[in-house]
Enzyme design. Structure first.
Site, mmCIF file in Angstrom:
data_model
loop_
_atom_site.group_PDB
_atom_site.id
_atom_site.type_symbol
_atom_site.label_atom_id
_atom_site.label_comp_id
_atom_site.label_asym_id
_atom_site.label_seq_id
_atom_site.Cartn_x
_atom_site.Cartn_y
_atom_site.Cartn_z
ATOM 1 N N GLU A 173 34.550 -25.203 -34.630
ATOM 2 C CA GLU A 173 33.728 -24.267 -35.370
ATOM 3 C C GLU A 173 32.274 -23.985 -34.872
ATOM 4 O OE1 GLU A 173 34.476 -24.968 -39.892
ATOM 5 O OE2 GLU A 173 36.551 -24.260 -39.432
ATOM 6 N N GLU A 298 43.566 -25.145 -37.636
ATOM 7 C CA GLU A 298 42.905 -25.466 -38.857
ATOM 8 C C GLU A 298 43.648 -24.431 -39.927
ATOM 9 O OE1 GLU A 298 39.374 -26.972 -40.232
ATOM 10 O OE2 GLU A 298 39.019 -27.769 -38.196
HETATM 11 O O1 AHR Z 1 39.313 -29.241 -42.781
HETATM 12 C C1 AHR Z 1 37.746 -29.336 -43.320
HETATM 13 C C2 AHR Z 1 36.917 -28.772 -42.451
HETATM 14 O O2 AHR Z 1 37.122 -27.518 -42.688
HETATM 15 C C3 AHR Z 1 36.808 -29.023 -41.157
HETATM 16 O O3 AHR Z 1 36.212 -30.643 -40.646
HETATM 17 C C4 AHR Z 1 35.960 -28.082 -40.547
HETATM 18 O O4 AHR Z 1 36.447 -27.645 -39.145
HETATM 19 C C5 AHR Z 1 36.539 -27.046 -41.358
HETATM 20 O O5 AHR Z 1 35.379 -26.066 -42.003
#
Ligand code: AHR
Length: 506
Positions: A173, A298
């Protein structure tokens, strides 16, 4: 409700379903590692300190690619802290989640766990506060034969044979202002290209995942991705997508809207297609033979528990979301969308696997299986095969935010049984909150001959959830009520339900 017909043709194929779309994500956050997979003082601990009850439940989900150690955590993590004799590993202040990290679980422990669980390890290097060289050194530690500095360290730590880690995420990210070491796209692109070059120079067989836009709401959406892909060129094997959704949707403030929430699959389809469009744009512009594929590394439902400050504690309770029936249907929607885009989505990792926004919770020595566990299990065990285009003809409704959707959300996989006989796996969600939905499945060039088995997850209303006191409120149940006549199947889905059915096909 009027019937819906799902029509497929075995020649209208999207692509092989990559098993890695059933991946997971284990971050050093909250109680995911400590009190999640790893708890040496638990009565469930095995010889490595891992919780056998948790591993048993995780095994049912058949996870493939397992992303580790973050997430935001990765951007402040120095991998050498998590190697070597445990008593010499440093306890550090962890900045992403304001927690204490003891480093008692690190690379070697994760690799042992991956072997035990048959996971494909997927490591995220630190491109926030770390350097490209540090990333390259980790590749040597993991993948080089003993004989050079970092590979010798691995051997000295008890692992003479290389781990052979194939998948490497180039940071996490990095477009998010919250990220340690966040930089504009062009600067990230330079960092990532340098890291990728050195990492691939160290091991030519690895594959890289570059950071794509982590939220479709960021103003840099698409521009970031184009810039990064143009700069990385053939060094980018995959680009990442992230997505967390909820009810209420951020645009509604505190209002809830279940019908809209269940229609969010339109927007997930759109996100995938937009990101794929950038990949194809850059490929075309560069006249390259190589196309970057999508890694949805994610994704999940996350909106109820926003406790992200660890307040200086070790293994604090962070974002321990409790999931209900509508959340389970949305999770099924994500997976349906990945199957429908089998030609572009090659890896996907649910965030996360235990305690932190997860299908499984622990409390002391107890464990709870949440509603979202079931659609993953139901689809994962029917995942091998070729995704087919499915046309849904039937009732539809207009959502406020995501346009018109069919009442039935669906994906279909043409697979084989253990004897090589063809099997059709049908996944279908009834989005109606009040009406049963009659469904017909028509394979236009074949005939269905029998139902092999089916499962369904449903409940009396959208908000029902499992708890330690009542753990079996939302669970998968056998679903045998499909009738096969004249080569077609018919069944009725209760309101708010998700079913997975496998049929013999001739
Ligand atoms: O999954 C929780 C968090 O969400 C992760 O660490 C991050 O990459 C995202 O913002």
């Amino acid at each position: 409700m009027n019937p819906s017909t799902l029509t497929v043709h075995t020649q209208f194929q999207i692509g092989e379903v990559d098993p890695r779309i059933f991946g997971g994500f284990l971050e050093h956050m909250g109680r995911a590692v400590y009190e999640g997979v790893y708890q040496p003082d638990s009565k469930h601990a095995d010889a490595d300190g891992c919780r056998t009850d948790v591993l048993g439940a995780l095994r049912r989900l058949g996870y493939t690619a397992m992303r580790y150690p973050g997430g935001n955590y990765a951007s402040g993590f120095h991998w050498m802290d998590g190697t070597g004799p445990k008593q010499l590993r440093p306890t550090v202040r962890e900045l992403a989640w304001q927690s204490i990290e003891t480093n008692q679980f690190g690379t070697d422990e994760f690799m042992a766990l991956s072997r035990k669980m048959d996971w494909t390890p997927m490591l995220t290097v630190n491109l926030g506060t770390g350097t490209p060289e540090e990333a390259r050194n980790w590749v040597e530690y993991c993948n080089a034969p003993a004989g050079t500095k970092y590979a010798n360290m691995r051997a000295a730590n008890g692992n003479r044979d290389p781990f052979g880690v194939k998948l490497w995420c180039l940071g996490n990210e990095m477009d998010g202002p919250w990220q340690l070491g966040h930089v504009p796209a062009d600067q990230y692109a330079i960092r990532a290209q340098q890291a990728a070059k050195m990492m691939k120079d160290t091991d030519k067989t690895i594959e890289t995942v570059v950071c794509g836009t982590c939220s479709i709401r960021l103003p840099t959406y698409m521009d970031w991705d184009r810039t990064v892909l143009e700069h990385l060129g053939d060094y980018a094997d995959y680009i990442s997508l992230h997505r967390y959704v909820g009810n209420p949707h951020p645009n509604y403030g505190n209002c809830e809207n279940t019908a809209d929430y269940l229609a969010i699959t339109n927007s997930i389809d759109q996100q995938i297609e937009e990101m794929d469009a950038v990949c194809r744009f850059v490929q075309a512009k560069k006249r390259s033979k190589k196309r970057a594929y999508l890694c949805f590394d994610e994704w999940n439902v996350w909106y109820k528990n926003m406790q992200m400050d660890g307040e200086g504690k070790f293994a604090p309770h962070l974002i321990e979301e409790v999931y209900n029936l509508e959340d389970a249907l949305v999770v099924a929607g994500f997976l349906n969308s990945f199957v429908r885009h089998a030609d572009s989505v090659k890896i996907a990792n649910i965030a996360q696997i235990v305690n932190v926004i997860a299908p499984i919770l622990t409390q002391g020595d107890d464990m709870l299986i949440q509603s979202i566990f079931y659609p993953i299990e139901m689809m994962s065990k029917r995942r091998s095969g070729t995704a087919l285009r499915v046309v849904v003809d039937g009732p539809r409704y207009d959502s406020d935010l995501y346009g018109t959707v069919a009442m039935i959300d669906s994906s279909v996989i043409l697979g084989h049984d253990v004897n090589g006989e063809p099997v059709l796996h049908v996944f279908a969600t009834n989005r109606s909150q009040t009406e049963p939905a009659p469904v017909r499945v028509n394979v236009s060039d074949r005939t269905l001959s029998a139902l092999i088995d089916g499962e369904i997850v449903t409940g009396p209303n959208a908000k029902v959830a499992n708890s330690y006191a009542q753990p079996n409120v939302v669970v998968a149940q056998p679903f045998g009520a499909a009738v096969v006549t004249d080569g077609q199947a018919e069944f009725t889905l209760p309101p708010l339900s998700f079913a997975a059915l496998s049929f013999r096909v001739r």
